[in-house]
Design a protein around this motif. Structure first.
Motif: not given
Length: 136
Positions: A71-75, A60-69
């Motif tokens: 934004d996560l890289k930028k942050e 579940v965490v991986i799926i949600i991280c893929l959705l926000y990849i």
């Protein structure tokens, strides 16, 4: 320029709704793969249950991280550049929140003791203690 910002805000809103729905749908359907495979969850050992639930939650965490990849890289880049500043600013708020939590728990315990005359733990804490005793 306003049209681009509106479009970006709509995209972010849709992505947020999708992330929210994914989290709840996937969280409440954690036993679905076992039901599809006709695996009896009740008869599984505690170790197998824990491994399955950890794996499922990791998915579940991986799926949600893929959705926000993006934004996560930028942050992450921003955090790497400013981690000392963030740590310095936020550690005091964390310590204040921790102190408030301890003070409120103490107040609750005192009120509960005065009302009932006994020092007991909450049902949630008892469940956690029992679970840790069964599967440390």
């Amino acid at each position: 320029m306003n049209k681009i910002n509106i479009s970006d805000s709509h995209k972010n809103m849709i992505k947020g709704i999708i992330g929210f729905l994914l989290y709840f749908i996937l969280s409440y359907s954690s036993k679905l793969p076992l039901d599809i495979l006709h695996v009896d969850y009740v008869n599984l050992s505690m170790t197998v249950k824990q491994i399955y639930l950890i794996s499922y939650n990791l998915l579940v965490v991986i799926i949600i991280c893929l959705l926000y990849i993006k934004d996560l890289k930028k942050e992450l880049m921003d955090f790497k550049a400013n981690y000392a500043k963030y740590f310095k600013e936020n550690i005091k708020y964390w310590l204040i929140a921790l102190a408030v939590m301890y003070a409120s728990n103490l107040c609750i315990a005192i009120i509960k003791y005065r009302m009932t005359g006994e020092m007991t733990t909450s049902d949630n804490e008892n469940i956690i203690i029992d679970t840790l005793a069964m599967a440390p």
